[in-house]
Enzyme design. Structure first.
Site, PDB file in Angstrom:
ATOM      1  N   LYS A 125     -85.512  78.144  88.340  1.00 21.78           N
ATOM      2  CA  LYS A 125     -86.558  77.639  87.444  1.00 21.78           C
ATOM      3  C   LYS A 125     -85.969  76.463  86.686  1.00 21.78           C
ATOM      4  CE  LYS A 125     -90.005  79.095  84.078  1.00 21.78           C
ATOM      5  NZ  LYS A 125     -89.817  78.091  83.040  1.00 21.78           N
ATOM      6  N   LYS A 299     -91.958  84.196  94.074  1.00 20.47           N
ATOM      7  CA  LYS A 299     -93.366  84.042  94.456  1.00 20.47           C
ATOM      8  C   LYS A 299     -93.637  84.845  95.717  1.00 20.47           C
ATOM      9  CE  LYS A 299     -93.095  79.416  92.622  1.00 20.47           C
ATOM     10  NZ  LYS A 299     -92.833  78.008  92.930  1.00 20.47           N
ATOM     11  N   LYS A 323     -86.029  85.329  83.684  1.00 22.84           N
ATOM     12  CA  LYS A 323     -85.272  84.462  82.791  1.00 22.84           C
ATOM     13  C   LYS A 323     -83.815  84.891  82.680  1.00 22.84           C
ATOM     14  CE  LYS A 323     -88.483  81.666  81.116  1.00 22.84           C
ATOM     15  NZ  LYS A 323     -88.769  81.689  79.721  1.00 22.84           N
TER      16      LYS A 323
HETATM   17  S1  IVH Z   1     -94.156  77.742  89.750  1.00 19.31           S
HETATM   18  C1  IVH Z   1     -97.903  78.817  90.059  1.00 19.31           C
HETATM   19  N1  IVH Z   1     -91.624  77.176  90.207  1.00 19.31           N
HETATM   20  O1  IVH Z   1     -92.055  76.584  84.769  1.00 19.31           O
HETATM   21  C2  IVH Z   1     -97.016  78.755  88.924  1.00 19.31           C
HETATM   22  N2  IVH Z   1     -92.526  76.634  88.089  1.00 19.31           N
HETATM   23  O2  IVH Z   1     -93.300  78.647  83.130  1.00 19.31           O
HETATM   24  C3  IVH Z   1     -96.559  77.395  88.650  1.00 19.31           C
HETATM   25  N3  IVH Z   1     -90.978  75.532  86.581  1.00 19.31           N
HETATM   26  O3  IVH Z   1     -95.037  74.878  84.181  1.00 19.31           O
HETATM   27  C4  IVH Z   1     -95.146  77.292  88.370  1.00 19.31           C
HETATM   28  N4  IVH Z   1     -89.261  75.483  87.959  1.00 19.31           N
HETATM   29  O4  IVH Z   1     -93.034  73.490  84.825  1.00 19.31           O
HETATM   30  C5  IVH Z   1     -92.635  77.150  89.323  1.00 19.31           C
HETATM   31  N5  IVH Z   1     -89.440  76.673  90.745  1.00 19.31           N
HETATM   32  C6  IVH Z   1     -90.429  76.649  89.889  1.00 19.31           C
HETATM   33  C7  IVH Z   1     -90.282  76.095  88.600  1.00 19.31           C
HETATM   34  C8  IVH Z   1     -91.364  76.111  87.728  1.00 19.31           C
HETATM   35  C9  IVH Z   1     -89.714  75.150  86.759  1.00 19.31           C
HETATM   36  C10 IVH Z   1     -91.745  75.355  85.351  1.00 19.31           C
HETATM   37  C11 IVH Z   1     -93.080  74.682  85.559  1.00 19.31           C
HETATM   38  C12 IVH Z   1     -94.109  75.564  84.949  1.00 19.31           C
HETATM   39  C13 IVH Z   1     -93.283  76.476  84.111  1.00 19.31           C
HETATM   40  C14 IVH Z   1     -93.954  77.828  84.018  1.00 19.31           C
END
Ligand code: IVH
Length: 701
Positions: A125, A299, A323
């Protein structure tokens, strides 16, 4: 501690107003003409003063606060982009147990056995900012920030300067429309070099790589963005004409083949144990990855499963962020301040000697309630049973992502000899009414209600805020002034302002014919409100925007909702079951609504407000399908989907899902071995559907 402690509200408000204008002027000089009129240090001092005042006087934060113009919000500087599909956020998991629960939840929803194969993609993330890239016929046409998830900022020109973002997608299978979603970030090395250069050349020094990435992307001059080493990882997609694959992994690999970067650490995992092991592996690599991450994201790999799982409250059911443990720092508790919230709750706030935690300077932290301070626990995490918190203590502070900082431990060895036990006030620091502690609740609440300035003004401020009635030109300052003069003591008074005080306002200091006319026009423009805005605007505890909209969809119109709530308050079991039967409604919300709608003064106030404001009927979600606006009851065992999935589907079609059958029920969907509810439906002549009928009709909308 600081001079902010001795300021009166009026002085603080005036200073905040001045700061907002001053900082806006310097921003314009800096960005627009590229000719700053003060040094960066002077500018930073203004920003710091503003921040300190906002922290000390949160109820006085100006609508045009400089702090609102950076970070998540949508600024006026960039054109707005309404996302065709919302940019979602993620639910969080903090422990292995949370991850197992997530997997269980997904399996339950999909009616999968514990042993059935269920794969997840796992990837880091990234701690940057989300960006949506729209490609049409392979060409980049628009780049937008996330903003509030619905509306972002158009940063196309700047995004084109990022090397990882191709101008065109290359491949003979690139769809007509394809929105790539991912994260813009800055590497540690690039961040250090940028700050070093800024230090020697007198440019802006950033607190952390994420701020540097955000600040660089949101530059009005794209030449500045081009000079900043930004990077991009694709992790998903939004509005697309064709989904090129059947799994998350396949689509991401395709996106990669078209020319975008995906995270090389992405992998497939089977089962929660593999996910937890992945988390541990990435955490071990955290320091050497070269960029900031704050966890990993899992996912569900199969896209047909993702579609069935859908989203709830702006986050997909099919993904979760696991986290890393938050960062911790040690500092001194300088003071404990009591703030009075909109609902009258007294919240103790730790005034800390400023300390950097995870790259952000922290000077305030929530202390939850009096039990937390006393070391008894309560709804906050206990510091340690029996250990109380005293002013002067050396404490550990933790900050996790964008969560409010918390005090998590006390160093008793460093406690000063004269540190006194903290006495939690039993009167409201704002209006001196009794602050009583309700049985079973950890919080004290001021019983002053609308006589308490903190509550009355807060309630009014909440009503006029953007997501509620959104009355232009009626901000906190005006509301407070009108409240002081007794012109507006409750929400309904806003709507009689012209009739009762029109003449006086036109000649009031700071007002004139034109500004008064504008205000009255803005108020008139809001005499009809959507169900969700109206309900959210009432500021009922636990009723946020999503909940308000959800209740609107479930009840359809205000009269039905209010009748339902007063029935719940009067102890009507059927009404209570109907409410509890709505997906997302829990016991706490039911109790809150029951107590609010059981109070005569609230109902009177509501009736007065309704004399002036029309509540529009809530939209049935999917338009006029057979289930739209209908009440359905599921009974018996469903074999083709889980109960939760069926319920979510019915609600997405605009149906109310009730827990018991009555004359008001439109459909009973009877699974295997249906019992008394089916009998009751037959007695009452309610239409009964088999599970097959339901699946067929639901698929037709
Ligand atoms: S998926 C469908 N994958 O985290 C859900 N988000 O807390 C969309 N983020 O707004 C997010 N790395 O800016 C996803 N590998 C990753 C991510 C990621 C960073 C951020 C993203 C999102 C936030 C959500």
């Amino acid at each position: 501690m600081t001079e902010t402690d001795t300021l009166t509200d009026a002085r603080a408000a005036a200073r905040l107003k001045w700061l907002a204008m001053e900082i806006a002027m310097h921003d314009a000089a800096y960005h627009g003409a590229d000719a700053p009129t003060i040094s960066d240090a002077e500018y930073d001092a203004l920003r710091r003063e503003n921040l300190a005042l906002e922290e000390a006087f949160p109820h006085l934060i100006q609508p045009n606060s400089p702090e609102k113009r950076v970070g998540a919000g949508v600024s006026d500087a960039f054109a707005k982009v309404v996302h065709r599909l919302p940019m979602l956020s993620l639910g969080n998991a903090f422990s292995g147990e949370d991850v197992t629960e997530f997997d269980d939840r997904v399996r339950r929803f999909l009616s999968l056995e514990a042993e059935a194969p269920l794969a997840y993609t796992a990837e880091p993330k990234i701690d940057g900012l989300a960006l949506s890239l729209r490609y049409e016929k392979g060409a980049l046409v628009e780049a937008a920030t996330r903003g509030d998830g619905q509306t972002g900022e158009n940063v196309t020109v700047n995004a084109r300067t990022i090397a990882d973002i191709p101008e065109t997608l290359v491949g003979d299978d690139v769809p007509d429309v394809f929105e790539v979603r991912g994260e813009v970030y800055m590497s540690h090395a690039d961040f250090a070099a940028l700050n070093e250069r800024a230090e020697t050349e007198g440019g802006k020094v950033f607190a952390n790589p994420r701020n540097a990435a955000a600040g660089s992307l949101r530059q009005l001059d794209s030449k500045i963005t081009a000079s900043r080493p930004l990077r991009f990882f694709a992790y998903g997609w939004g509005d697309v004409s064709v989904v090129p694959g059947e799994t998350q992994e396949a689509v991401l690999k395709t996106i990669h083949r078209w020319g975008l970067t995906i995270n090389p650490a992405m992998t497939l995992c089977e089962g929660p144990q593999a996910l937890i092991a992945y988390h541990a592996r990435i955490e071990a690599q955290r320091a050497t990855l070269g960029y900031d991450i704050d966890g990993v994201v899992y996912k569900v790999d199969r896209l047909d499963y993702q579609r069935r799982l859908g989203t709830v409250s702006r986050a997909p059911r099919w993904a979760v962020a696991h986290k890393f443990p938050a960062e911790v720092a040690t500092t001194v508790l300088d003071d404990i301040e009591i703030q009075v919230g909109r609902t009258g709750s007294l919240t103790p706030v730790a005034k800390l000697r400023p300390v950097t935690v995870g790259g952000v300077v922290v000077s305030n932290a929530t202390l939850h309630n009096e039990d937390y301070i006393a070391g008894i626990g309560g709804d906050g995490q206990p510091i340690r049973d029996g250990v109380d918190l005293r002013v002067g203590d050396t404490v550990q502070v933790r900050r996790a992502g964008d969560v409010i900082p918390q005090v998590i431990a006390v160093d008793l060895d460093k406690r000063p000899d004269d540190a006194a036990v903290f006495e939690f006030p039993d009167t409201c620091p704002q209006c001196h009414s009794v602050a009583e502690r309700v049985e079973g609740e950890a919080r004290r609440r001021c019983v002053g209600g609308m006589v308490c300035p903190a509550q009355a003004v807060e309630a009014l401020r909440h009503w006029v805020s953007r997501d509620a009635a959104d009355i232009e030109g009626l901000g906190i300052k005006q509301v407070e002034a009108f409240w002081q003069d007794g012109w507006v003591r409750e929400i309904a008074d806003i709507y009689t302002l012209e009739a009762k005080h029109g003449e006086a306002l036109r000649v009031r200091e700071g007002w004139g014919e034109k500004s008064a006319a504008n205000l009255f026009a803005a108020i008139d423009a809001r005499r009809s409100l959507s169900f969700a805005r109206f309900l959210y605007g009432l500021g009922i505890r636990h009723v946020g925007r999503t909940t308000a909209a959800m209740l609107g969809r479930a009840y359809g119109d205000w009269a039905s909702f209010e009748a339902g709530m007063t029935a719940v308050a009067a102890g009507d079991e059927g009404a209570r079951e109907t409410l509890l039967g709505i997906d997302g409604v829990g016991g706490v919300l039911v109790e809150t609504l029951a107590s609010v709608f059981g109070e005569a003064t609230t109902l009177d106030r509501l009736a007065r407000l309704r004399e002036h404001v029309t509540v529009e009927d809530a939209e049935a979600v999917a338009g006029g399908g057979v289930f739209s606006g209908r009440t359905v009851v599921f009974t018996g065992t469903l074999e083709r989907t889980s109960r939760a999935e069926a319920k979510a589907k019915a609600e997405s079609l605009g149906a109310k899902v009730a827990g018991s059958v009555s004359a008001k029920t439109d459909y009973v969907i009877a699974g295997a071995a249906a019992g008394s509810k089916l009998k009751k439906a037959e007695t009452l002549g309610v239409t009964v559907l088999s599970e097959d009928d339901w699946v067929r009709m639901a698929s037709e909308g």
